[in-house]
Structure formats: C-alpha cells, structure tokens
Write an enzyme that holds these catalytic residues in place. Structure first.
Site, short mmCIF file in Angstrom:
data_model
loop_
_atom_site.label_atom_id
_atom_site.label_comp_id
_atom_site.label_asym_id
_atom_site.label_seq_id
_atom_site.Cartn_x
_atom_site.Cartn_y
_atom_site.Cartn_z
N SER A 60 47.28 44.39 3.04
CA SER A 60 47.98 45.64 2.93
C SER A 60 48.58 45.82 4.36
CB SER A 60 46.89 46.89 2.86
OG SER A 60 45.92 46.72 4.04
N GLY A 111 44.56 45.90 -0.36
CA GLY A 111 43.12 45.69 -0.73
C GLY A 111 42.76 44.41 -1.04
N ASN A 136 39.68 42.46 4.86
CA ASN A 136 39.12 43.38 4.02
C ASN A 136 37.72 42.75 3.83
OD1 ASN A 136 40.93 45.48 3.58
ND2 ASN A 136 42.12 44.15 2.38
N ASP A 159 45.06 56.10 10.51
CA ASP A 159 43.74 55.51 9.83
C ASP A 159 43.27 54.46 10.76
OD1 ASP A 159 45.43 53.11 9.78
OD2 ASP A 159 45.41 53.21 7.53
N HIS A 198 46.40 50.26 10.09
CA HIS A 198 47.62 49.64 9.77
C HIS A 198 48.69 50.28 10.63
CE1 HIS A 198 45.25 50.18 5.72
NE2 HIS A 198 45.92 49.28 5.66
#
Length: 207
Positions: free
Chosen positions: A35, A72, A100, A181, A184
C-alpha cells in the site's frame, strides 16, 4: 566513385547520423510493493513512484516508472505476483514488501523465505534490484523488531543488491508527512521518500 555507390554511401551516412540523434529508448523501472507503493489514501499521482518518475525525468533518465503496488499485499503475495512483473520486461525493480507481514505477526522465516524467492527470481532474469526495508512500531517488542529488521540486511547481503534499510528514515519527524493512520505517507511524505531513494536508484540506471 560511381554515382550509384556515392548515393548508397550518402544514404548510409544519413541513417547513421539519424541514429545518433534519435531519442533514447525508454526503459522500465517497476515499483513492486504494497500500500505504501500503491499510494493508499492518495491519488496515484501523489504516490512515491509518480514523484520518482518526475525526479528521473528532470535528470535526463529515460525510464518509465510503473506503480505495481497493491494495498494489503504481504511477501507471499509478492511471490505470487513476481512473474507478472517479469512479463513487463523491467530493467529495474524496486522491491518493497514485508511491512504487512510484520504488522500481522507472521513468522519471520516465512517473510525471509518469500523475499529470498522474489529476489532470486528477479536476478535469474537479470533484473537490477533495489530492496526497500521498513521497521515496526515499538509495541512489537525490541527482540521481534530487531529480528525483523535483520531480514532486509541479510537478504541484501545474500543477493548483493543495494538496500534502503528504512523507507521512512528521516520522514516521521517532519510534520505533514504521515497520514492520520500513522502508517501511510502523505503526498509530501511520498515526495521525500522518492528523494531519499534517488541516490540508491541512479547507480542502477543508464542515461
């Protein structure tokens, strides 16, 4: 010299001169990742591959930068997708996976094995590689984080490829570079990532 031979020689010289001044053929650089590469939460034009394209263009590098990031994705997905990357006949591939895996607490040996498989496959196709690492939040514990970080160093050493040890190095401390978040990058953060990557990528390129 006979007229016919002179004409042939003139044509040959014209073709040779045209080849000297022809535009350089464009090569392909693929940003292969998750991502962060895809530009989660951003327009694709704000992700770091787009910023990298602009930086290369302004410096005279004739490379088409492809954003092959999928939100993801884990290192297992990288293994599953690597053949589709090779099908695009890249000259250079930037490999950005593992974040991830770490956030999900996947076995470190699995991540290590998957990255090794991806790098082995790309090198077998004579593709130049930049490996990009990332680290984990402090709450994952220093032992796990230390072992996780070592995966990238070990992979880079084994395959003799350049390593960007930490994608966000020097970025977290700059206001406005990370989305709410906490994971990112913003457009500003993506630009800085591209700028930090540039010195590692340019030795792999040709003008």
């Amino acid at each position: 010299m006979k007229p016919r031979h002179a004409a042939s020689l003139l044509i040959a010289l014209i073709l040779f001169a045209a080849s000297l001044f022809a535009a350089p053929s464009e090569k392909t650089l693929i940003c292969f990742g998750d991502s962060i590469t895809a530009g989660f939460g951003l327009d694709v034009s704000q992700a770091y591959p787009a910023a990298l394209q602009h930086l290369l263009d302004t410096r005279g590098y004739h490379y088409h930068v492809v954003n092959a990031g999928v939100s993801g994705n884990t290192s297992k997905d990288a293994v599953a997708r690597v053949q589709s990357i090779l099908a695009q006949h890249p000259d250079v591939v930037l490999v950005e996976f593992g974040g991830n895996d770490g956030l999900r607490g996947l076995p470190l040996d699995l991540t290590r094995h998957n990255l090794d498989s991806v790098l082995t496959t790309l090198q077998a196709a004579h593709v130049k590689i930049l490996l990009v690492g990332i680290t984990l939040p402090p709450n994952y514990g220093q032992d796990y984080i230390h072992s996780f970080d070592a995966i990238y160093r070990e992979a880079a050493a084994k395959h003799h490829v350049p390593l960007m040890p930490m994608l966000y190095n020097g970025i977290y401390t700059i206001p406005g570079t990370i989305q709410p978040d906490g994971i990112h990058p913003t457009a500003k953060g993506s630009q800085l990532i591209a700028e930090h990557m540039l010195p590692l990528i340019t030795p792999l390129l040709r003008k």
